[in-house]
Design an enzyme around this catalytic site. Structure first.
Site, PDB file in Angstrom:
ATOM      1  N   ASP A  29       0.867  -1.170   0.000  1.00  0.00           N
ATOM      2  CA  ASP A  29       0.000   0.000   0.000  1.00  0.00           C
ATOM      3  C   ASP A  29       0.908   1.225   0.000  1.00  0.00           C
ATOM      4  OD1 ASP A  29      -2.351   1.464  -0.019  1.00  0.00           O
ATOM      5  OD2 ASP A  29      -2.525   1.523   2.155  1.00  0.00           O
ATOM      6  N   GLU A  31       0.904   5.597   0.944  1.00  0.00           N
ATOM      7  CA  GLU A  31       0.237   6.794   1.452  1.00  0.00           C
ATOM      8  C   GLU A  31       0.889   7.989   0.774  1.00  0.00           C
ATOM      9  OE1 GLU A  31      -2.332   6.316   3.094  1.00  0.00           O
ATOM     10  OE2 GLU A  31      -2.057   4.351   4.023  1.00  0.00           O
ATOM     11  N   ASP A  86      -2.353   3.953  -6.463  1.00  0.00           N
ATOM     12  CA  ASP A  86      -1.037   3.384  -6.169  1.00  0.00           C
ATOM     13  C   ASP A  86      -0.273   3.122  -7.470  1.00  0.00           C
ATOM     14  OD1 ASP A  86      -1.357   2.887  -3.174  1.00  0.00           O
ATOM     15  OD2 ASP A  86      -3.038   1.740  -3.966  1.00  0.00           O
TER      16      ASP A  86
END
Length: 369
Positions: A29, A31, A86
């Site tokens: 993932d 951020e 992403d």
């Protein structure tokens, strides 16, 4: 509170990568912050192979290339949830796309768990865990990150690793795992190809309203705007808004005095970009004017054709227990109609390829459009 390693130097990252290279599965993932910039600003990378959950600080690590190499390691499947943004981050920073890829949102959709399920909802549904999403508005570029923020980030890969086996089992039982892998691979396509500045005008809202000479103005203005946005790393809307480009293209001011009268531009836009805009407008040529933008929804017979195709797709989606939004969106129907009305020339439209063809089959041949 989950146990994790915070990786903030090259040496520790290299050791982590050596471990991850031996794994079969890596949950990922990212951020990031994207408010006024053209490119997302990467603030944190989360990774978990079932042994070591790592939070990688891209603001501290100076060489991420060893980590990016994992994205294309063929024996390591990358698992992400709803990963479109992403993928844009990877395209910009890593200059590659993850392969092989499993997007768990697509997996959940094709497994019949619900379309476009958010991560927290999927975790709740499969693991009966309620995640705290209170840190979703974090400024991931700010340091230091709080414990709550780090825990939030860690949760995003930890529980995805836990629910992955359930998704895989369900999809294998339904003989749909290959569908998910194919669809996950499809969404990575063309992300490494930058937007052609010459075609940037086609993405401007309401461009179809313009006549050829007006479109030529818009083409040159949109090209300039995109080049400024990329060079300065600004979202295109913060250079100048779409509606302002349309107004300029329609009214075609030839002087700063004429430009000053336009109300669709802010005073700042006039002050900062006014001279350049006038320069661009003065150089628009009457030669090689763009073709009018073909709007399929304005064609004769469009409404009835769209309705007929949509009904077939809805029927087949219900029979196969696949969300209609995934089987054939409005954009996909338009693609099919263009292909059909163009004499079936060129590549097959998406709804006639891959797993979608298994569902739609010959059913579309039974309708007259």
């Amino acid at each position: 509170m989950l146990a994790f390693e915070y990786i903030d130097d090259n040496e520790r990252l290299e050791a982590l990568v050596r471990q991850y290279e031996q794994a079969d599965l890596l949950v990922l993932d990212t951020e990031f912050v994207r408010t006024r910039s053209y490119y997302a600003k990467l603030g944190l990378i989360q990774a978990y192979d079932g042994q070591t959950l790592a939070l990688i600080d891209p603001l501290a690590v100076t060489n991420l290339s060893v980590f990016w190499a994992l994205l294309t390691q063929p024996n390591l499947i990358k698992v992400l949830h709803s990963c479109s943004e992403d993928l844009d981050v990877f395209a910009h920073y890593a200059q590659c796309q993850p392969a092989p890829l499993f997007d768990s949102q697509i997996g959940a959709s094709l497994a019949g768990l619900g379309h476009s399920l958010g991560y927290a909802k999927l975790v709740e549904q499969l693991l009966s865990v309620n995640l705290d999403k209170g840190e979703s508005r974090t400024d991931w570029l700010k340091r230091p990150l709080s414990q709550a923020q780090l825990d939030y980030a860690a949760n995003d890969v930890y529980y995805l690793y836990k629910l992955y086996p359930q998704l895989i089992e369900t999809l294998k039982n339904q003989s749909r795992l290959d569908w998910v892998l194919a669809e996950s691979e499809r969404i990575t396509q063309n992300r490494l190809t930058p937007v052609d500045p010459e075609e940037a005008y086609l993405k401007v809202k309401n461009a179809f309203q313009l006549l050829p000479k007006q479109l030529a103005c818009l083409r040159d203005l949109a090209k300039w705007r995109l080049e400024v946005a990329v060079k300065r790393d600004m979202a295109v809307g913060f250079v100048i808004k779409d509606h302002a480009l349309i107004s300029l293209s329609k009214k075609q001011p030839k002087s700063m005095a004429q430009l000053a009268k336009l109300t669709d531009l802010t005073e700042q836009e006039k002050r900062v970009h006014g001279k350049k805009i006038i320069e661009i407008m003065s150089q628009v040529s009457d030669e090689f004017l763009p073709e009018p933008i073909d709007v399929i929804a304005l064609k004769t017979g469009y409404k009835s054709a769209f309705k007929a195709i949509k009904q077939v797709l809805v029927t087949q989606a219900e029979a196969a227990q696949v969300p209609i939004e995934l089987l054939g969106s409005k954009r996909h129907i338009h693609e099919y109609l263009r292909w059909l009305w163009d004499g079936k020339k060129g590549d097959l439209p998406l709804i006639l390829t891959g797993w979608r063809a298994n569902i739609v089959g010959d059913h579309l041949n039974d309708i007259a459009v």
